[in-house]
Design a protein around this motif. Structure first.
Motif, mmCIF file in Angstrom:
data_model
loop_
_atom_site.group_PDB
_atom_site.id
_atom_site.type_symbol
_atom_site.label_atom_id
_atom_site.label_comp_id
_atom_site.label_asym_id
_atom_site.label_seq_id
_atom_site.Cartn_x
_atom_site.Cartn_y
_atom_site.Cartn_z
ATOM 1 N N HIS A 201 0.528 3.454 -10.473
ATOM 2 C CA HIS A 201 0.500 2.666 -9.250
ATOM 3 C C HIS A 201 1.844 2.758 -8.525
ATOM 4 O O HIS A 201 2.891 2.833 -9.170
ATOM 5 C CB HIS A 201 0.235 1.186 -9.550
ATOM 6 C CG HIS A 201 -1.146 0.905 -10.063
ATOM 7 N ND1 HIS A 201 -1.597 1.383 -11.276
ATOM 8 C CD2 HIS A 201 -2.174 0.202 -9.522
ATOM 9 C CE1 HIS A 201 -2.848 0.969 -11.461
ATOM 10 N NE2 HIS A 201 -3.223 0.254 -10.416
ATOM 11 N N ALA A 202 1.782 2.714 -7.196
ATOM 12 C CA ALA A 202 2.986 2.664 -6.371
ATOM 13 C C ALA A 202 2.994 1.361 -5.573
ATOM 14 O O ALA A 202 1.949 0.947 -5.051
ATOM 15 C CB ALA A 202 3.024 3.850 -5.421
ATOM 16 N N PHE A 203 4.154 0.732 -5.493
ATOM 17 C CA PHE A 203 4.367 -0.447 -4.653
ATOM 18 C C PHE A 203 5.590 -0.183 -3.784
ATOM 19 O O PHE A 203 6.620 0.271 -4.269
ATOM 20 C CB PHE A 203 4.596 -1.710 -5.497
ATOM 21 C CG PHE A 203 3.381 -2.150 -6.245
ATOM 22 C CD1 PHE A 203 3.053 -1.561 -7.457
ATOM 23 C CD2 PHE A 203 2.546 -3.127 -5.727
ATOM 24 C CE1 PHE A 203 1.920 -1.959 -8.154
ATOM 25 C CE2 PHE A 203 1.408 -3.531 -6.420
ATOM 26 C CZ PHE A 203 1.094 -2.949 -7.636
ATOM 27 N N GLU A 204 5.434 -0.486 -2.503
ATOM 28 C CA GLU A 204 6.512 -0.207 -1.557
ATOM 29 C C GLU A 204 6.799 -1.477 -0.766
ATOM 30 O O GLU A 204 5.916 -2.001 -0.079
ATOM 31 C CB GLU A 204 6.046 0.907 -0.615
ATOM 32 C CG GLU A 204 7.067 1.287 0.419
ATOM 33 C CD GLU A 204 6.472 2.193 1.490
ATOM 34 O OE1 GLU A 204 5.386 2.763 1.276
ATOM 35 O OE2 GLU A 204 7.088 2.278 2.557
ATOM 36 N N ILE B 262 4.636 -5.564 1.876
ATOM 37 C CA ILE B 262 4.383 -4.785 0.665
ATOM 38 C C ILE B 262 3.146 -3.922 0.898
ATOM 39 O O ILE B 262 2.155 -4.385 1.478
ATOM 40 C CB ILE B 262 4.142 -5.690 -0.566
ATOM 41 C CG1 ILE B 262 5.284 -6.685 -0.770
ATOM 42 C CG2 ILE B 262 3.949 -4.841 -1.821
ATOM 43 C CD1 ILE B 262 5.052 -7.625 -1.954
ATOM 44 N N HIS B 263 3.222 -2.694 0.480
ATOM 45 C CA HIS B 263 2.061 -1.812 0.428
ATOM 46 C C HIS B 263 1.914 -1.313 -1.007
ATOM 47 O O HIS B 263 2.894 -1.234 -1.738
ATOM 48 C CB HIS B 263 2.216 -0.629 1.385
ATOM 49 C CG HIS B 263 2.163 -1.024 2.824
ATOM 50 N ND1 HIS B 263 3.242 -1.593 3.470
ATOM 51 C CD2 HIS B 263 1.160 -0.962 3.738
ATOM 52 C CE1 HIS B 263 2.895 -1.865 4.725
ATOM 53 N NE2 HIS B 263 1.650 -1.490 4.921
ATOM 54 N N ARG B 264 0.680 -0.986 -1.338
ATOM 55 C CA ARG B 264 0.449 -0.476 -2.689
ATOM 56 C C ARG B 264 -0.618 0.592 -2.672
ATOM 57 O O ARG B 264 -1.371 0.729 -1.704
ATOM 58 C CB ARG B 264 0.005 -1.615 -3.612
ATOM 59 C CG ARG B 264 -1.362 -2.174 -3.247
ATOM 60 C CD ARG B 264 -1.835 -3.211 -4.251
ATOM 61 N NE ARG B 264 -3.069 -3.839 -3.803
ATOM 62 C CZ ARG B 264 -3.645 -4.857 -4.433
ATOM 63 N NH1 ARG B 264 -3.094 -5.350 -5.516
ATOM 64 N NH2 ARG B 264 -4.769 -5.370 -3.978
ATOM 65 N N GLY B 265 -0.688 1.319 -3.765
ATOM 66 C CA GLY B 265 -1.718 2.329 -3.902
ATOM 67 C C GLY B 265 -1.767 2.876 -5.304
ATOM 68 O O GLY B 265 -0.851 2.660 -6.104
ATOM 69 N N ILE B 266 -2.881 3.553 -5.593
ATOM 70 C CA ILE B 266 -3.108 4.164 -6.907
ATOM 71 C C ILE B 266 -3.040 5.672 -6.738
ATOM 72 O O ILE B 266 -3.568 6.216 -5.758
ATOM 73 C CB ILE B 266 -4.485 3.733 -7.461
ATOM 74 C CG1 ILE B 266 -4.528 2.214 -7.619
ATOM 75 C CG2 ILE B 266 -4.775 4.435 -8.792
ATOM 76 C CD1 ILE B 266 -5.914 1.677 -7.968
#
Lengths: 68, 68
Positions: free
Chosen positions: B21-24, B4-8
């Protein structure tokens, strides 16, 4: 830009909010995203594409690993 | 699930449609996504998380390279 990937929603969940396609581009830096977004060729392409799109949603983010 | 990767959202474009927010997450197969979505532990976690979220949008897709 390092590359683009795309895909069509596979219909597994009913959480698309009406969106159908995903596009994922990777960049070395967020500054690189800003340069891409402001580039005349990108703006021209976006303007050509816009009439074919119902709605666009973009999240630009620095990708951080979630440690499980 | 492979990770999992995430970012704002970095605020470069005004195209977030209110999302922040994004979650991949990556999987070996779309069947793997379906198993994850239906897993009791995922459902329990989702139910715990839901009150903290205004809206969720998910696109599950097979990632294909766009050849430029």
């Amino acid at each position: 830009m390092n590359g683009i990937h795309r895909g069509i929603d596979a219909g597994i969940e009913n959480l698309t909010q009406g969106y159908t396609h995903a596009f994922e581009s990777t960049f070395e830096t967020t500054q690189g995203i800003a340069e891409y977004v402001a580039h005349p060729a990108h703006i021209e392409f976006s303007n050509q594409l816009a009439p074919a799109l119902h709605q666009v949603l973009t999240i630009n983010y620095q990708s951080n690993t979630v440690h499980l």
